[in-house]
Design an enzyme around this catalytic site. Structure first.
Site, PDB file in Angstrom:
ATOM      1  N   GLY A 214     -12.234 -31.537  19.769  1.00 55.03           N
ATOM      2  CA  GLY A 214     -12.820 -31.708  21.187  1.00 55.03           C
ATOM      3  C   GLY A 214     -14.089 -30.941  21.614  1.00 55.03           C
ATOM      4  O   GLY A 214     -14.790 -30.091  20.525  1.00 55.03           O
ATOM      5  N   ILE A 215     -14.420 -30.554  22.735  1.00 53.11           N
ATOM      6  CA  ILE A 215     -15.998 -30.104  23.177  1.00 53.11           C
ATOM      7  C   ILE A 215     -15.431 -29.130  23.429  1.00 53.11           C
ATOM      8  O   ILE A 215     -14.083 -28.737  24.765  1.00 53.11           O
ATOM      9  CB  ILE A 215     -16.994 -31.368  23.600  1.00 53.11           C
ATOM     10  CG1 ILE A 215     -17.665 -30.979  24.315  1.00 53.11           C
ATOM     11  CG2 ILE A 215     -15.733 -31.653  24.809  1.00 53.11           C
ATOM     12  CD1 ILE A 215     -19.013 -32.137  25.098  1.00 53.11           C
ATOM     13  N   GLY A 216     -16.090 -28.567  23.782  1.00 49.38           N
ATOM     14  CA  GLY A 216     -16.361 -26.764  24.576  1.00 49.38           C
ATOM     15  C   GLY A 216     -16.211 -25.549  23.848  1.00 49.38           C
ATOM     16  O   GLY A 216     -16.314 -25.319  22.554  1.00 49.38           O
ATOM     17  N   ALA A 217     -16.107 -24.878  25.018  1.00 55.18           N
ATOM     18  CA  ALA A 217     -15.495 -23.424  24.224  1.00 55.18           C
ATOM     19  C   ALA A 217     -14.474 -22.549  23.145  1.00 55.18           C
ATOM     20  O   ALA A 217     -14.776 -21.957  22.378  1.00 55.18           O
ATOM     21  CB  ALA A 217     -15.865 -22.456  25.603  1.00 55.18           C
ATOM     22  N   ILE A 218     -13.351 -23.467  23.601  1.00 58.54           N
ATOM     23  CA  ILE A 218     -12.075 -22.977  23.019  1.00 58.54           C
ATOM     24  C   ILE A 218     -12.526 -23.493  21.877  1.00 58.54           C
ATOM     25  O   ILE A 218     -12.220 -22.853  20.389  1.00 58.54           O
ATOM     26  CB  ILE A 218     -10.839 -23.629  23.432  1.00 58.54           C
ATOM     27  CG1 ILE A 218     -11.125 -22.639  25.224  1.00 58.54           C
ATOM     28  CG2 ILE A 218      -9.782 -23.580  22.938  1.00 58.54           C
ATOM     29  CD1 ILE A 218     -10.036 -23.467  25.798  1.00 58.54           C
ATOM     30  N   GLU A 237     -13.265 -37.221  16.121  1.00 53.85           N
ATOM     31  CA  GLU A 237     -14.117 -37.903  16.922  1.00 53.85           C
ATOM     32  C   GLU A 237     -15.371 -37.100  16.978  1.00 53.85           C
ATOM     33  O   GLU A 237     -16.896 -38.197  17.069  1.00 53.85           O
ATOM     34  CB  GLU A 237     -13.853 -38.368  18.616  1.00 53.85           C
ATOM     35  CG  GLU A 237     -13.648 -37.493  19.429  1.00 53.85           C
ATOM     36  CD  GLU A 237     -13.755 -37.596  21.086  1.00 53.85           C
ATOM     37  OE1 GLU A 237     -12.559 -38.204  20.916  1.00 53.85           O
ATOM     38  OE2 GLU A 237     -13.334 -37.282  21.378  1.00 53.85           O
ATOM     39  N   GLY A 335     -10.661 -39.476  23.494  1.00 51.97           N
ATOM     40  CA  GLY A 335     -10.029 -39.329  22.145  1.00 51.97           C
ATOM     41  C   GLY A 335      -8.412 -38.834  22.015  1.00 51.97           C
ATOM     42  O   GLY A 335      -8.257 -37.881  21.046  1.00 51.97           O
TER      43      GLY A 335
END
Ligand code: COA
Length: 432
Positions: A214-218, A237, A335
């Site tokens: 997914g998106i982001g810092a993690i 995705e 997603g």
């Protein structure tokens, strides 16, 4: 007509392009960083000419001027995933939100929404007259296929990505040439906390796995701890700069993928100019529409598929809230469920929900006895598997309610464990 003559005959100014939109039209806008900012600005400048135009958009990465105060008479935004510029308009009743799986957006466009206009952002045509959808193929290509008219901003900064990523000049109705920098997403700063979560997630990844991030810092933090893995693959995705760095370092090779080997399969891209240059004409990147990439049955054809996503809250049964804080909608399903389901069906697949154990500066435990009033469950307790925090890894799938609660309390922040244990003992009539 030769495509080059056709191209010239369709050229118009941004203002002329915007004037092709009519009152009452349903307009679908290219997704995320692929947003055609110049076309949208021209449309908003032309606002006095329209009434009741519906703007359908998934993640709006720009200013979303069409749903700011004063625009109510002209536009109504229907968001499929809220972000910084669209949360407040929905909260204040000036825009709408539709919950939907990302994989289902093309179906909605074809069967229900039937847009009048697709606002596209494309690369210049190649020698055969094909423009690439560049960094956003997702629902944008399906929208172009079903809309009554296709208005394109042609931008030399849009990379030519490969895959099912092309539209011919003959299919366009109106072309405005406008070169402007694409919207970029800078890599996030990774804190020690996120690094600890990333390290725990990375411990669940094996050589030869295929990843969705997914998106982001993690997700970016996870990538930092994958540098010593071998032959990872991508079916995701989206990807951002972190995946590019792993590909350049020879860690992501897609060599051991049993499905689409040799290719990173993605539906949109969000990153810096460096990523956009990297994907240009790059045969290792296969951009496909979202009803292919995010279709759980397609995802499941990848063996060893590991999906890594984030969430807002998990209750003691393992129900996952990822898109709201109580009644407040903060993002969307995106997603997440597509990949949780696909990874769940993949041979040796794993699905990871990764999050800090607390929110709001440590005041709130994200592992909660009960879901906040009004919140919607995104991923069901039957689908969830690993929940990872900075304190460890909880494994939930196929476990009893009692065992799930035990696992989750084990990865909660130590400060919040006593009230959770009290709840456990009350609920399960037994000692923790
Ligand atoms: N209780 C109260 N508030 C909470 C909370 C909780 N349990 N968890 C998060 N919040 C608040 C945060 O404080 C923050 O508030 P602010 O914006 O006022 O600062 C806000 O919710 C967002 O939380 P944050 O942790 O900063 O979000 P993020 O940017 O790391 O994104 C998700 C996390 C879950 C929102 C995001 O991953 C998402 O939308 N997921 C669903 C879609 C998805 O997974 N798609 C697939 C891949 S793209």
């Amino acid at each position: 007509m030769e495509w080059k003559d056709e191209y010239k005959s369709k050229l118009c100014s941004l203002k002329e392009a915007a004037s092709r939109i009519k009152s009452g039209d349903k307009v679908v806008v290219t997704h995320a960083c692929g947003e055609p900012s110049a076309l949208l600005e021209a449309m908003v400048e032309n606002a006095a000419q329209y009434e009741n135009v519906t703007i359908v958009h998934l993640t709006a990465m720009g200013k979303a001027l069409y749903c700011q105060p004063g625009m109510e008479k002209h536009f109504r935004h229907n968001s499929l995933f809220l972000g910084g510029s669209t949360r407040k308009p929905v909260e204040e009743g000036r825009a709408d939100f539709t919950p939907i799986y990302f994989s289902a957006v093309p179906d909605m466009l074809r069967k229900v929404l039937r847009p009048n206009v697709a606002l596209l952002h494309l690369s210049p045509p190649d020698e055969h007259g094909f423009c690439s959808f560049g960094i956003s193929v997702d629902y944008t290509k399906p929208a172009a296929e079903v809309a009554d008219i296709r208005i394109a901003q042609i931008n030399r900064n849009m990379p030519r990505t490969l895959g099912d990523s092309f539209i011919h000049v003959s299919a366009l109705d109106c072309i405005a040439e406008h070169d402007a920098p694409l919207i970029e997403l800078q890599p996030p700063q990774i804190s020690d906390l996120e690094a600890a979560i990333g390290r725990n997630c990375a411990s669940l990844v094996r050589d030869g796995d295929t990843l969705q991030l997914g998106i982001g810092a993690i997700p970016d933090a996870v990538l930092l701890f994958l540098k010593d893995k071998n032959d990872l693959g991508i079916h995701s995705e989206m990807i951002s700069d972190g995946v590019m760095a792993l590909a350049e370092a020879g860690v992501v090779t897609n060599r051991r993928k049993n499905f689409n080997p040799g290719k990173s399969v993605v539906t949109f891209l969000m990153g810096t100019r460096k990523l956009y240059d990297y994907v240009h004409d790059n045969p290792a990147i296969q951009m496909m529409p979202v009803d292919y990439v995010n279709n759980p049955a397609v995802i499941a054809q990848n063996d060893n598929l590991v999906s890594i996503n984030s969430c807002v809250q998990v209750d003691l049964f393992g129900q996952v809230v990822s898109e709201c804080v109580g009644l407040r909608q903060i993002s969307g399903v995106g997603g997440q469920v597509d990949f949780v389901r696909g990874a769940g069906m993949s041979k040796n697949g794993r699905t990871i929900m990764a999050m800090p154990s607390t929110a709001q500066g440590g005041k709130v435990s994200k592992i909660a006895a009960l879901i906040d009033t009004g919140a919607s469950v995104t991923t069901s307790r039957c689908d969830v598997d690993y929940v990872v925090t900075e304190h460890g890894i909880a494994q939930l799938k196929y476990k009893t309610l009692r065992d799930r609660a035990r696992e989750l309390i084990g990865v909660a922040h130590p400060d919040f464990r006593p009230p959770l244990i009290e709840e456990f003992e009350k609920r399960f009539k037994s000692k923790f």
